[in-house]
Write an enzyme that holds these catalytic residues in place. Structure first.
Site, PDB file in Angstrom:
ATOM      1  N   CYS A 182       0.784  -1.236  -0.064  1.00 57.40           N
ATOM      2  CA  CYS A 182      -0.016   0.015  -0.034  1.00 57.40           C
ATOM      3  C   CYS A 182       0.792   1.055  -0.041  1.00 57.40           C
ATOM      4  O   CYS A 182       1.035   1.805   0.811  1.00 57.40           O
ATOM      5  CB  CYS A 182      -0.743  -0.134   1.109  1.00 57.40           C
ATOM      6  SG  CYS A 182      -1.580  -1.550   1.363  1.00 57.40           S
ATOM      7  N   ALA A 233       1.747   4.422  -1.750  1.00 52.13           N
ATOM      8  CA  ALA A 233       1.394   5.846  -1.754  1.00 52.13           C
ATOM      9  C   ALA A 233       1.138   6.394  -0.419  1.00 52.13           C
ATOM     10  O   ALA A 233       0.241   5.659   0.270  1.00 52.13           O
ATOM     11  CB  ALA A 233       0.376   6.047  -2.820  1.00 52.13           C
ATOM     12  N   PRO A 234       1.620   7.493  -0.274  1.00 60.51           N
ATOM     13  CA  PRO A 234       2.423   8.560  -0.991  1.00 60.51           C
ATOM     14  C   PRO A 234       3.686   8.516  -1.133  1.00 60.51           C
ATOM     15  O   PRO A 234       4.445   9.009  -1.852  1.00 60.51           O
ATOM     16  CB  PRO A 234       2.140  10.015  -0.445  1.00 60.51           C
ATOM     17  CG  PRO A 234       1.914   9.450   1.170  1.00 60.51           C
ATOM     18  CD  PRO A 234       1.424   8.162   1.192  1.00 60.51           C
ATOM     19  N   GLY A 235       4.471   7.253  -0.454  1.00 57.15           N
ATOM     20  CA  GLY A 235       5.658   7.001  -0.992  1.00 57.15           C
ATOM     21  C   GLY A 235       6.984   7.209  -0.002  1.00 57.15           C
ATOM     22  O   GLY A 235       8.061   6.986  -0.176  1.00 57.15           O
ATOM     23  N   LYS A 239       7.721   5.569   2.989  1.00 59.68           N
ATOM     24  CA  LYS A 239       8.245   4.491   3.443  1.00 59.68           C
ATOM     25  C   LYS A 239       8.891   3.837   2.349  1.00 59.68           C
ATOM     26  O   LYS A 239      10.044   3.275   2.428  1.00 59.68           O
ATOM     27  CB  LYS A 239       7.268   3.554   3.855  1.00 59.68           C
ATOM     28  CG  LYS A 239       6.488   4.020   5.490  1.00 59.68           C
ATOM     29  CD  LYS A 239       5.445   3.067   5.791  1.00 59.68           C
ATOM     30  CE  LYS A 239       4.628   3.953   6.706  1.00 59.68           C
ATOM     31  NZ  LYS A 239       3.872   4.793   6.435  1.00 59.68           N
ATOM     32  N   ASP A 249      -0.367   0.381  -5.205  1.00 63.27           N
ATOM     33  CA  ASP A 249      -1.583   1.185  -4.688  1.00 63.27           C
ATOM     34  C   ASP A 249      -2.757   1.233  -5.577  1.00 63.27           C
ATOM     35  O   ASP A 249      -2.489   1.287  -6.856  1.00 63.27           O
ATOM     36  CB  ASP A 249      -0.880   2.442  -4.321  1.00 63.27           C
ATOM     37  CG  ASP A 249      -1.701   3.251  -3.277  1.00 63.27           C
ATOM     38  OD1 ASP A 249      -1.331   3.489  -1.842  1.00 63.27           O
ATOM     39  OD2 ASP A 249      -2.729   4.005  -3.322  1.00 63.27           O
ATOM     40  N   ARG A 299      -2.778   9.061  -6.027  1.00 63.83           N
ATOM     41  CA  ARG A 299      -1.553   9.035  -4.961  1.00 63.83           C
ATOM     42  C   ARG A 299      -0.278   8.351  -5.545  1.00 63.83           C
ATOM     43  O   ARG A 299       0.389   8.624  -5.074  1.00 63.83           O
ATOM     44  CB  ARG A 299      -2.264   8.343  -3.883  1.00 63.83           C
ATOM     45  CG  ARG A 299      -3.363   9.089  -3.106  1.00 63.83           C
ATOM     46  CD  ARG A 299      -3.986   8.403  -2.024  1.00 63.83           C
ATOM     47  NE  ARG A 299      -3.030   7.595  -1.050  1.00 63.83           N
ATOM     48  CZ  ARG A 299      -2.507   7.743   0.161  1.00 63.83           C
ATOM     49  NH1 ARG A 299      -2.776   9.079   0.523  1.00 63.83           N
ATOM     50  NH2 ARG A 299      -1.962   6.809   0.749  1.00 63.83           N
ATOM     51  N   ASP A 343       1.204  -1.634   5.038  1.00 66.85           N
ATOM     52  CA  ASP A 343       0.449  -0.365   5.622  1.00 66.85           C
ATOM     53  C   ASP A 343      -0.921  -0.040   4.992  1.00 66.85           C
ATOM     54  O   ASP A 343      -1.039   0.988   4.508  1.00 66.85           O
ATOM     55  CB  ASP A 343       1.464   0.763   5.606  1.00 66.85           C
ATOM     56  CG  ASP A 343       1.064   2.002   6.687  1.00 66.85           C
ATOM     57  OD1 ASP A 343       0.422   1.767   7.412  1.00 66.85           O
ATOM     58  OD2 ASP A 343       1.745   2.888   6.183  1.00 66.85           O
ATOM     59  N   CYS A 357      -2.009   3.383  11.280  1.00 69.44           N
ATOM     60  CA  CYS A 357      -1.791   4.699  12.370  1.00 69.44           C
ATOM     61  C   CYS A 357      -2.811   4.506  12.860  1.00 69.44           C
ATOM     62  O   CYS A 357      -3.398   5.750  13.325  1.00 69.44           O
ATOM     63  CB  CYS A 357      -1.571   5.968  10.994  1.00 69.44           C
ATOM     64  SG  CYS A 357      -3.019   6.085  10.265  1.00 69.44           S
TER      65      CYS A 357
END
Length: 155
Positions: free
Chosen positions: A24, A26-28, A30, A48, A53, A95, A142
């Site tokens: 998963c 985006a946004p990139g 990691k 993604d 994104r 993620d 998160c």
């Protein structure tokens, strides 16, 4: 993003030249962090579902001179673990979408939504485990909810 968002890539610790799936991506942030850890060698397959994104992520990769990322506007769950292209992938950064309870004042809280998120999160983990060369998985959200974290990985 917050500093804590750097921990999943550190925990995954992909070695130089590794084959990695960022499920998963985006946004990139990691993704680019892993590319740096790998000295821009090896390959990161960055998936993604959101094309907008993903374009943002690719702009970030260009700005950071990252060349080892192969982006794909695809749902990771639809990627076949039997595909020869991914037979040597050893590291997985997962993620997935979550309630965002650790990031926003208005997270998703409806029981049905939470249940669906947890179900999807578990599916993502189990799918990564099916890849034949899987050695290490880093899973993060998160969210502060046990339902999306501890309970997802306990089974």
């Amino acid at each position: 993003q917050q500093k804590a968002s750097a921990f999943p890539a550190i925990a995954l610790d992909p070695p130089r030249g590794a084959q990695v799936i960022d499920a998963c991506a985006a946004p990139g942030s990691k993704t680019s962090q892993m590319a740096a850890m790998m000295c821009n060698e090896g390959q990161i397959f960055a998936f993604d579902r959101d094309g907008r994104r993903l374009k943002t992520m690719m702009t970030l990769m260009q700005q950071r001179h990252v060349t080892c990322v192969e982006p794909a506007e695809k749902d990771f769950l639809k990627i076949s673990f039997k595909d020869a292209k991914y037979r040597n992938v050893t590291h997985f950064l997962l993620d997935p979408s979550c309630s965002s309870s650790g990031m926003t004042a208005q997270p998703l809280t409806k029981p049905a939504e939470m249940q669906q998120l947890a179900k999807n999160q578990k599916e993502v983990i189990l799918h990564a485990m099916r890849f034949p060369s899987c050695q290490r998985i880093a899973y993060s959200t998160c969210s502060v909810h046990e339902q999306e974290n501890e309970e997802v990985v306990q089974d």
